[in-house]
Design a protein around this motif. Structure first.
Motif, PDB file in Angstrom:
ATOM      1  N   ALA A   1       0.840  -1.194   0.000  1.00 42.84           N
ATOM      2  CA  ALA A   1       0.000   0.000   0.000  1.00 42.84           C
ATOM      3  C   ALA A   1       0.879   1.249   0.000  1.00 42.84           C
ATOM      4  O   ALA A   1       1.869   1.315   0.737  1.00 42.84           O
ATOM      5  CB  ALA A   1      -0.915   0.010   1.221  1.00 42.84           C
ATOM      6  N   PRO A   2       0.546   2.242  -0.806  1.00 49.13           N
ATOM      7  CA  PRO A   2       1.346   3.464  -0.852  1.00 49.13           C
ATOM      8  C   PRO A   2       1.147   4.313   0.402  1.00 49.13           C
ATOM      9  O   PRO A   2       0.176   4.167   1.130  1.00 49.13           O
ATOM     10  CB  PRO A   2       0.813   4.192  -2.086  1.00 49.13           C
ATOM     11  CG  PRO A   2      -0.595   3.723  -2.217  1.00 49.13           C
ATOM     12  CD  PRO A   2      -0.607   2.310  -1.714  1.00 49.13           C
ATOM     13  N   SER A   3       2.104   5.187   0.618  1.00 46.70           N
ATOM     14  CA  SER A   3       2.024   6.128   1.736  1.00 46.70           C
ATOM     15  C   SER A   3       2.090   7.546   1.187  1.00 46.70           C
ATOM     16  O   SER A   3       2.803   7.799   0.214  1.00 46.70           O
ATOM     17  CB  SER A   3       3.190   5.894   2.705  1.00 46.70           C
ATOM     18  OG  SER A   3       3.256   6.931   3.659  1.00 46.70           O
ATOM     19  N   GLY A   4       1.375   8.461   1.821  1.00 47.48           N
ATOM     20  CA  GLY A   4       1.425   9.861   1.410  1.00 47.48           C
ATOM     21  C   GLY A   4       2.679  10.566   1.896  1.00 47.48           C
ATOM     22  O   GLY A   4       2.993  11.663   1.454  1.00 47.48           O
TER      23      GLY A   4
ATOM     24  N   GLU B   1       7.162   6.159   2.559  1.00 46.66           N
ATOM     25  CA  GLU B   1       6.999   5.441   1.287  1.00 46.66           C
ATOM     26  C   GLU B   1       8.306   4.734   0.905  1.00 46.66           C
ATOM     27  O   GLU B   1       8.291   3.587   0.462  1.00 46.66           O
ATOM     28  CB  GLU B   1       6.585   6.422   0.190  1.00 46.66           C
ATOM     29  CG  GLU B   1       6.468   5.818  -1.186  1.00 46.66           C
ATOM     30  CD  GLU B   1       5.227   4.964  -1.375  1.00 46.66           C
ATOM     31  OE1 GLU B   1       5.191   4.217  -2.362  1.00 46.66           O
ATOM     32  OE2 GLU B   1       4.308   5.020  -0.547  1.00 46.66           O
TER      33      GLU B   1
ATOM     34  N   ARG C   1       8.682   0.688   0.438  1.00 47.77           N
ATOM     35  CA  ARG C   1       9.233   0.099  -0.795  1.00 47.77           C
ATOM     36  C   ARG C   1      10.451  -0.772  -0.485  1.00 47.77           C
ATOM     37  O   ARG C   1      10.605  -1.854  -1.054  1.00 47.77           O
ATOM     38  CB  ARG C   1       9.605   1.188  -1.801  1.00 47.77           C
ATOM     39  CG  ARG C   1       8.431   2.009  -2.265  1.00 47.77           C
ATOM     40  CD  ARG C   1       7.455   1.207  -3.071  1.00 47.77           C
ATOM     41  NE  ARG C   1       6.200   1.938  -3.232  1.00 47.77           N
ATOM     42  CZ  ARG C   1       5.124   1.416  -3.751  1.00 47.77           C
ATOM     43  NH1 ARG C   1       5.119   0.167  -4.159  1.00 47.77           N
ATOM     44  NH2 ARG C   1       4.022   2.111  -3.855  1.00 47.77           N
TER      45      ARG C   1
ATOM     46  N   ASP D   1       0.753  -3.779  -6.235  1.00 51.54           N
ATOM     47  CA  ASP D   1       0.996  -2.410  -5.788  1.00 51.54           C
ATOM     48  C   ASP D   1      -0.330  -1.662  -5.847  1.00 51.54           C
ATOM     49  O   ASP D   1      -0.924  -1.538  -6.922  1.00 51.54           O
ATOM     50  CB  ASP D   1       2.035  -1.744  -6.689  1.00 51.54           C
ATOM     51  CG  ASP D   1       2.473  -0.386  -6.194  1.00 51.54           C
ATOM     52  OD1 ASP D   1       1.735   0.244  -5.390  1.00 51.54           O
ATOM     53  OD2 ASP D   1       3.546   0.076  -6.597  1.00 51.54           O
TER      54      ASP D   1
ATOM     55  N   HIS E   1      -0.928   1.432  -5.516  1.00 49.62           N
ATOM     56  CA  HIS E   1      -0.862   2.819  -5.972  1.00 49.62           C
ATOM     57  C   HIS E   1      -1.864   2.994  -7.112  1.00 49.62           C
ATOM     58  O   HIS E   1      -1.830   2.292  -8.109  1.00 49.62           O
ATOM     59  CB  HIS E   1       0.554   3.159  -6.444  1.00 49.62           C
ATOM     60  CG  HIS E   1       0.717   4.590  -6.815  1.00 49.62           C
ATOM     61  ND1 HIS E   1       0.882   5.578  -5.878  1.00 49.62           N
ATOM     62  CD2 HIS E   1       0.700   5.212  -8.012  1.00 49.62           C
ATOM     63  CE1 HIS E   1       0.977   6.741  -6.479  1.00 49.62           C
ATOM     64  NE2 HIS E   1       0.869   6.544  -7.774  1.00 49.62           N
ATOM     65  N   GLY E   2      -2.807   3.903  -6.950  1.00 50.14           N
ATOM     66  CA  GLY E   2      -3.821   4.154  -7.963  1.00 50.14           C
ATOM     67  C   GLY E   2      -5.073   3.293  -7.815  1.00 50.14           C
ATOM     68  O   GLY E   2      -6.041   3.480  -8.553  1.00 50.14           O
TER      69      GLY E   2
ATOM     70  N   TYR F   1       2.791  -1.925   4.516  1.00 54.13           N
ATOM     71  CA  TYR F   1       2.157  -0.608   4.496  1.00 54.13           C
ATOM     72  C   TYR F   1       2.734   0.284   5.582  1.00 54.13           C
ATOM     73  O   TYR F   1       3.382  -0.172   6.505  1.00 54.13           O
ATOM     74  CB  TYR F   1       0.644  -0.740   4.689  1.00 54.13           C
ATOM     75  CG  TYR F   1       0.230  -1.149   6.088  1.00 54.13           C
ATOM     76  CD1 TYR F   1      -0.127  -0.194   7.038  1.00 54.13           C
ATOM     77  CD2 TYR F   1       0.206  -2.494   6.466  1.00 54.13           C
ATOM     78  CE1 TYR F   1      -0.500  -0.562   8.324  1.00 54.13           C
ATOM     79  CE2 TYR F   1      -0.169  -2.865   7.742  1.00 54.13           C
ATOM     80  CZ  TYR F   1      -0.519  -1.901   8.665  1.00 54.13           C
ATOM     81  OH  TYR F   1      -0.876  -2.254   9.941  1.00 54.13           O
TER      82      TYR F   1
ATOM     83  N   SER G   1      -1.631   5.170   8.418  1.00 55.96           N
ATOM     84  CA  SER G   1      -2.221   6.444   8.045  1.00 55.96           C
ATOM     85  C   SER G   1      -3.202   6.814   9.151  1.00 55.96           C
ATOM     86  O   SER G   1      -4.190   6.111   9.354  1.00 55.96           O
ATOM     87  CB  SER G   1      -2.940   6.298   6.704  1.00 55.96           C
ATOM     88  OG  SER G   1      -3.619   7.478   6.375  1.00 55.96           O
TER      89      SER G   1
ATOM     90  N   GLU H   1      -6.121   2.851   0.702  1.00 59.54           N
ATOM     91  CA  GLU H   1      -6.065   1.882  -0.396  1.00 59.54           C
ATOM     92  C   GLU H   1      -6.114   0.443   0.123  1.00 59.54           C
ATOM     93  O   GLU H   1      -6.776  -0.419  -0.465  1.00 59.54           O
ATOM     94  CB  GLU H   1      -4.792   2.079  -1.234  1.00 59.54           C
ATOM     95  CG  GLU H   1      -4.755   3.365  -2.009  1.00 59.54           C
ATOM     96  CD  GLU H   1      -4.229   4.550  -1.199  1.00 59.54           C
ATOM     97  OE1 GLU H   1      -4.140   5.643  -1.772  1.00 59.54           O
ATOM     98  OE2 GLU H   1      -3.921   4.394   0.005  1.00 59.54           O
TER      99      GLU H   1
END
Length: 196
Positions: free
Chosen positions: A8-11, A16, A20, A41, A43-44, A85, A88, A95
Motif C-alpha cells: 500500500a502506498p504512503s502519502g 513510502e 518500498r 501495488d 498505488h492508484g 504498508y 495512516s 487503499e
C-alpha cells in the motif's frame, strides 16, 4: 509456495521509501528461496466500494469489477499473504482498507451458509504476514490499540485455517529512524522471509 505481497502506498515520502524497501526485501528473500512471488501495488487503486459492488456484496456474484476479481483469484491461489504498508492516522492506509472491503468479500475470505453463518474462506493460506511502518511510537500505537494489526492478525486470521501461521514485523517511530535502524528493519524482514 505461492505468495501474494500487497503493498500500500504512503502519502509520506520518507515512509513510502521504507515501505518500498521492506517490500523489495521481502520479495527478494522469498524469490531467492525459490518461492513464486506476485506483488500487488495498490498505488492508484480506488478504495471506494461502488454502489454496484455494494448491491452485489451478498449475492452469488459479489465480484463485479474485473480488476478486483483478479485480485480475489490471486488471494485464493496463494499459500501466503503479506501486507506491507505505512500507517495512516494510526490505521491502515485507505487503499489497503478499501482493498480488504472490495476483494475479501463473501466467497473469498468467508463463506455464508444457508443459515447466514460465516465459515472460514481463506483455508488455502499457510502464512499471514504483516510488515508495518509506523510514524508513531510503540506506546502511542498501543494506546490506539493498533487497528491495522488487529484487522490483519485477528480478523483475517479468523478467516484462515486454525493452523495458519502469522508474523508481524513492525518499525515504530519510522519518521525519526536513522539509516542504521531502517537497515536493521530490512535485515529482520529478510531473515524472517528466509524462514517461510
Amino acid at each position: 509456495m505461492k505468495l501474494l505481497v500487497v503493498v500500500a502506498p504512503s502519502g509520506n515520502p520518507r515512509l513510502e521509501t521504507m515501505v518500498r524497501a521492506a517490500a523489495r526485501a521481502a520479495e527478494d528473500s522469498l524469490g531467492a528461496k525459490g518461492h513464486h512471488v506476485t506483488v500487488v501495488d495498490l498505488h492508484g487503486f480506488s478504495p471506494v466500494l461502488t454502489a454496484r459492488e455494494r448491491r452485489a456484496y451478498e449475492t452469488e456474484q459479489p465480484l463485479v469489477d474485473d480488476v478486483v476479481a483478479r485480485y480475489a483469484a490471486a488471494v485464493k491461489a496463494s499459500d501466503a499473504l503479506l501486507f506491507v504498508y505505512a500507517t495512516s492516522l494510526a490505521s491502515l492506509p485507505p487503499e489497503l482498507k478499501g482493498w480488504f472491503d472490495r476483494v475479501l468479500v463473501p466467497g473469498v475470505s468467508f463463506i455464508l451458509d444457508e443459515s447466514r453463518r460465516a465459515r472460514r474462506g481463506l483455508t488455502n493460506l499457510d502464512h499471514l504476514v504483516g510488515i508495518a511502518v509506523y510514524d508513531s511510537t510503540w506506546l502511542d500505537t498501543k494506546r490506539v490499540r493498533d487497528p491495522g494489526r488487529r484487522i490483519i492478525m485477528r480478523v483475517l486470521r479468523g478467516c484462515g485455517r486454525l493452523t495458519l501461521r502469522t508474523s508481524w514485523l513492525p518499525l515504530y517511530s519510522a519518521a525519526r529512524a536513522d539509516d542504521a535502524r531502517v537497515q536493521q528493519f530490512v535485515s529482520r524482514i529478510e531473515k524472517r522471509m528466509a524462514k517461510l
